[in-house]
Design an enzyme around this catalytic site. Structure first.
Site, short mmCIF file in Angstrom:
data_model
loop_
_atom_site.label_atom_id
_atom_site.label_comp_id
_atom_site.label_asym_id
_atom_site.label_seq_id
_atom_site.Cartn_x
_atom_site.Cartn_y
_atom_site.Cartn_z
N ARG A 235 42.43 39.07 26.89
CA ARG A 235 41.06 39.53 26.69
C ARG A 235 40.47 38.84 25.47
NH1 ARG A 235 41.42 40.92 31.13
NH2 ARG A 235 41.13 42.99 32.04
N GLU A 264 32.00 37.88 27.21
CA GLU A 264 31.78 37.14 28.44
C GLU A 264 30.81 37.91 29.37
OE1 GLU A 264 35.98 36.85 29.25
OE2 GLU A 264 35.86 38.31 30.85
N HIS A 282 37.12 33.18 32.98
CA HIS A 282 37.96 34.34 33.32
C HIS A 282 38.40 34.27 34.79
CE1 HIS A 282 38.81 38.83 32.24
NE2 HIS A 282 39.75 38.32 33.02
C1 DGY Z 1 42.70 41.53 35.07
O1 DGY Z 1 42.92 41.86 36.24
O2 DGY Z 1 42.68 42.33 34.14
C2 DGY Z 1 42.49 40.08 34.82
O3 DGY Z 1 41.89 39.85 33.60
C3 DGY Z 1 41.63 39.47 35.92
O4 DGY Z 1 41.69 38.08 35.84
#
Ligand code: DGY
Length: 316
Positions: A235, A264, A282
């Site tokens: 993250r 983002e 992402h």
């Molecule tokens: C999640 O599923 O938390 C991931 O970040 C998606 O790419």
């Protein structure tokens, strides 16, 4: 499930959207402009019993409070930092996520990002496309990944996936997490600065919590040093972005491969101009195969909830 009113918060997957539309009564949050969302929720709240959230837009305290009939949040993500879990616990709202099915993809991408950053694959591609190969000769030398010291923050499913893959590249693996993990031969560093000091490539693979917010701060970056590379597939809020930008600009950090950003889809302007970073939108779990498995897991959880059967991947 036809009678289940489902609020979908973000246009993250067309297969899931189609299936939700076919099987449930679907409300798309993005159909109404941000300034009209409160009104939209008020108008439809009596019908909405489920929320399908994503890693970008989840279900915060205000959203949960605006839906008095809410019974379940089925997140199209493994990370649940965008869902107010405490509030869900208090209100008896069930929460599910999509673990396991995306582990391989995210771990693959993490290794890909490390190699891409160190071998400057995107920059070399731009070099060829710009015609510079013809005029300037060969591309500058880059940095080797195989055999390097890999540090991993968080040795959960994805962290372990990264470790296994890095082993195949003859890297030595160390990690930092809250507690030492039994049954691994990897070196454990209870202190993150010590891990960073002893790593060439540092992967962030832990969950975002109050404890891991801005875990990558100036001290960690400086411990990684001018030859070090940071890879973040977890993250954006794990990283103090202004400090990261400063370190990259001043050459105090060698490079960064980033799939996630604090705000983002906005990406800090300064990063865009830098040549020692690889920036992705992402896409850790973003393959056709995995997104379909994630979508099917969301649908199966909703189905189980409606049929009053045990949820497949309950978190709350
Ligand atoms: C999640 O599923 O938390 C991931 O970040 C998606 O790419």
């Amino acid at each position: 499930m036809e009678s289940l009113g489902v609020l979908f918060t973000y246009p993250v997957d067309s297969y899931l959207e189609e299936e939700l539309g076919r099987r449930c009564k679907l409300f798309r949050l993005w159909d109404s402009p941000p300034e009209k969302r409160k009104e939209f929720l008020r108008a439809n709240s009596s019908q909405i019993r489920a929320v399908v959230g994503s890693a970008v837009v989840g279900a915060d305290s205000d959203l949960i409070d605006s839906l008095p009939k809410l019974e379940i949040i089925a997140s199209f993500s493994v990370g649940l930092d965008k869902v107010d879990l405490d509030k869900c616990r208090k209100k008896g709202i069930r929460v599910t996520n999509t673990p396991d099915v995306l582990t391989d993809d995210v771990a693959d991408l993490a290794i890909g990002l490390a190699i891409c950053t160190m071998r400057q694959i995107c920059q070399s591609d731009r070099f060829v496309r710009s015609g510079a190969w013809l005029t300037k000769g060969g591309y500058r030398l880059t940095s080797k990944f195989s055999g390097k010291r890999v540090g991993i923050i968080g040795l959960g499913r994805i962290g372990l996936g990264i470790a296994k893959r890095a082993e195949a590249f003859n890297c030595t693996i160390s990690y930092h997490s809250r507690t030492e993990k039994p049954n691994t031969n990897y070196k454990y560093y209870p202190n993150l600065i010590n891990l960073a000091t002893n790593s060439d490539v540092l992967f962030v693979a832990c969950a975002l919590t109050e404890d891991t917010y801005h875990i990558i701060n100036r001290d960690v970056i400086d411990a990684l040093g001018p030859k070090g590379v940071l890879v973040n597939i977890a993250r954006g809020s794990h990283v103090d972005e202004p400090e990261l930008v400063k370190a990259l600009v001043e050459g105090r950090l060698g490079g960064a491969g980033l799939d996630v950003f604090e705000n983002e889809p906005e990406v800090p302007e300064e990063l865009i101009g830098l040549d020692n970073v690889v920036l992705l939108p992402h896409v850790g779990s973003g393959t056709v195969e995995t997104r379909k498995e994630m979508a099917n897991l969301v649908l199966a959880n909703l189905e189980a909830h409606v049929q009053k059967k045990p949820l497949l991947t309950p978190v709350v």
